[in-house]
Design a protein around this motif. Structure first.
Motif, PDB file in Angstrom:
ATOM      1  N   GLY A 286     -49.371 -31.056  56.209  1.00 18.78           N
ATOM      2  CA  GLY A 286     -48.559 -31.832  57.144  1.00 18.78           C
ATOM      3  C   GLY A 286     -47.158 -31.265  57.322  1.00 18.78           C
ATOM      4  O   GLY A 286     -46.496 -31.548  58.320  1.00 18.78           O
ATOM      5  N   SER A 287     -46.723 -30.461  56.355  1.00 17.16           N
ATOM      6  CA  SER A 287     -45.364 -29.916  56.409  1.00 17.16           C
ATOM      7  C   SER A 287     -45.281 -28.679  55.529  1.00 17.16           C
ATOM      8  O   SER A 287     -46.010 -28.574  54.523  1.00 17.16           O
TER       9      SER A 287
ATOM     10  N   SER B 235     -43.028 -28.209  53.603  1.00 17.45           N
ATOM     11  CA  SER B 235     -42.512 -28.706  52.315  1.00 17.45           C
ATOM     12  C   SER B 235     -43.657 -29.115  51.370  1.00 17.45           C
ATOM     13  O   SER B 235     -43.423 -29.375  50.195  1.00 17.45           O
ATOM     14  N   ASP B 236     -44.881 -29.174  51.874  1.00 14.86           N
ATOM     15  CA  ASP B 236     -46.030 -29.549  51.031  1.00 14.86           C
ATOM     16  C   ASP B 236     -46.582 -28.370  50.232  1.00 14.86           C
ATOM     17  O   ASP B 236     -47.367 -28.572  49.300  1.00 14.86           O
TER      18      ASP B 236
ATOM     19  N   HIS C 192     -47.953 -36.206  63.385  1.00 15.70           N
ATOM     20  CA  HIS C 192     -47.017 -36.948  64.243  1.00 15.70           C
ATOM     21  C   HIS C 192     -45.965 -36.051  64.907  1.00 15.70           C
ATOM     22  O   HIS C 192     -45.454 -36.369  65.956  1.00 15.70           O
ATOM     23  N   ARG C 193     -45.645 -34.914  64.278  1.00 17.90           N
ATOM     24  CA  ARG C 193     -44.637 -34.033  64.907  1.00 17.90           C
ATOM     25  C   ARG C 193     -45.287 -33.032  65.874  1.00 17.90           C
ATOM     26  O   ARG C 193     -44.651 -32.600  66.833  1.00 17.90           O
TER      27      ARG C 193
ATOM     28  N   ALA D  32     -53.870 -31.947  53.574  1.00 16.49           N
ATOM     29  CA  ALA D  32     -52.950 -32.450  52.558  1.00 16.49           C
ATOM     30  C   ALA D  32     -51.686 -32.967  53.217  1.00 16.49           C
ATOM     31  O   ALA D  32     -51.096 -32.288  54.063  1.00 16.49           O
ATOM     32  N   ALA D  33     -51.279 -34.172  52.832  1.00 20.83           N
ATOM     33  CA  ALA D  33     -50.056 -34.726  53.417  1.00 20.83           C
ATOM     34  C   ALA D  33     -49.484 -35.793  52.501  1.00 20.83           C
ATOM     35  O   ALA D  33     -50.198 -36.400  51.689  1.00 20.83           O
ATOM     36  N   GLY D  34     -48.186 -36.005  52.662  1.00 23.49           N
ATOM     37  CA  GLY D  34     -47.523 -37.065  51.911  1.00 23.49           C
ATOM     38  C   GLY D  34     -47.098 -38.174  52.851  1.00 23.49           C
ATOM     39  O   GLY D  34     -47.378 -38.152  54.047  1.00 23.49           O
ATOM     40  N   MET D  35     -46.471 -39.178  52.295  1.00 20.19           N
ATOM     41  CA  MET D  35     -45.965 -40.359  53.027  1.00 20.19           C
ATOM     42  C   MET D  35     -47.119 -41.090  53.737  1.00 20.19           C
ATOM     43  O   MET D  35     -48.177 -41.255  53.156  1.00 20.19           O
TER      44      MET D  35
ATOM     45  N   ALA E 220     -44.747 -37.276  47.943  1.00 19.78           N
ATOM     46  CA  ALA E 220     -43.619 -36.730  48.713  1.00 19.78           C
ATOM     47  C   ALA E 220     -42.636 -37.819  49.134  1.00 19.78           C
ATOM     48  O   ALA E 220     -41.865 -37.635  50.067  1.00 19.78           O
TER      49      ALA E 220
HETATM   50  C1  RP5 Z   1     -45.806 -35.800  55.741  1.00 18.39           C
HETATM   51  O1  RP5 Z   1     -44.523 -36.244  55.509  1.00 18.39           O
HETATM   52  C2  RP5 Z   1     -45.861 -34.365  55.294  1.00 18.39           C
HETATM   53  O2  RP5 Z   1     -47.155 -34.026  54.837  1.00 18.39           O
HETATM   54  C3  RP5 Z   1     -44.835 -34.305  54.198  1.00 18.39           C
HETATM   55  O3  RP5 Z   1     -45.404 -34.593  52.932  1.00 18.39           O
HETATM   56  C4  RP5 Z   1     -43.867 -35.417  54.551  1.00 18.39           C
HETATM   57  C5  RP5 Z   1     -42.561 -34.904  55.132  1.00 18.39           C
HETATM   58  O4  RP5 Z   1     -42.823 -34.202  56.297  1.00 18.39           O
HETATM   59  P1  RP5 Z   1     -41.686 -33.538  57.215  1.00 18.39           P
HETATM   60  O5  RP5 Z   1     -40.557 -34.516  57.292  1.00 18.39           O
HETATM   61  O6  RP5 Z   1     -41.316 -32.243  56.533  1.00 18.39           O
HETATM   62  O7  RP5 Z   1     -42.345 -33.322  58.544  1.00 18.39           O
HETATM   63  O8  RP5 Z   1     -46.129 -35.877  57.085  1.00 18.39           O
END
Ligand code: RP5
Length: 155
Positions: A14-15, A17-18, A44-45, A68-71, A94
């Motif tokens: 998702g980012s 940062s993951d 979402h982005r 894989a993603a957070g939040m 995250a």
């Molecule tokens: C999630 O939100 C992403 O997988 C990441 O863990 C977290 C922050 O994302 P960004 O703000 O870097 O887009 O969607």
């Protein structure tokens, strides 16, 4: 058994940062001899990019997608909506909720659009589950899986 399932996995994060949290995943797939690519695409982005990646995954030769993603981790669910491949959701720690938010988002998919959830930051299990799916139709990966289990399922 014929090699009817390709040993090729698509990892979607998702980012950027993951990356740090999934460090073990490439190592696991490499151990099994499974090819992989990593795409960074937020549901979402970059919704259209994410949809395109999911729609093309099967024709691009992948047999399993690990997302894989957070939040509020809707990424695996969105990918499962656009692809009929098995999707493994990997919830990441995250946020202030330490990954419980991502776990609930991934594990509570509505009926008919399943995502196979592994534990929070459980990158190893995501990789081994992908290997187990591929092993159903791939002799080489099936042999590696037997070797993995015989050595105590540790990596
Ligand atoms: C999630 O939100 C992403 O997988 C990441 O863990 C977290 C922050 O994302 P960004 O703000 O870097 O887009 O969607």
């Amino acid at each position: 058994m014929e090699n009817s399932i390709s040993a090729k996995v698509l990892i979607v994060l998702g980012s950027d940062s993951d990356r740090e949290r999934i460090k073990k995943l490439p190592e696991v797939l490499e151990w099994f001899g499974i090819e992989y690519d990593i795409a960074i695409s937020s549901a979402h982005r970059n919704p259209e990019k994410t949809a395109g990646i999911a729609k093309n995954a099967e024709t691009d030769g992948y047999s399993v997608i690990i997302a894989a993603a957070g939040m509020a981790a809707h990424l695996p669910g969105v990918i499962a909506a656009y692809s009929s491949l098995p999707v493994i959701g990997l919830p990441l720690d995250a946020s202030a909720l330490n990954g419980v938010d991502a776990l609930y988002s991934i594990v509570q998919m509505p009926p008919g659009v399943p995502v196979a959830a592994v534990g929070i930051n459980a990158a190893v299990n995501a990789g081994v589950l992908a290997a187990r799916i591929i092993a159903l139709g791939n002799e080489k990966i099936s042999a590696k899986l037997k070797e993995f289990i015989a050595q105590g399922s540790k990596i």
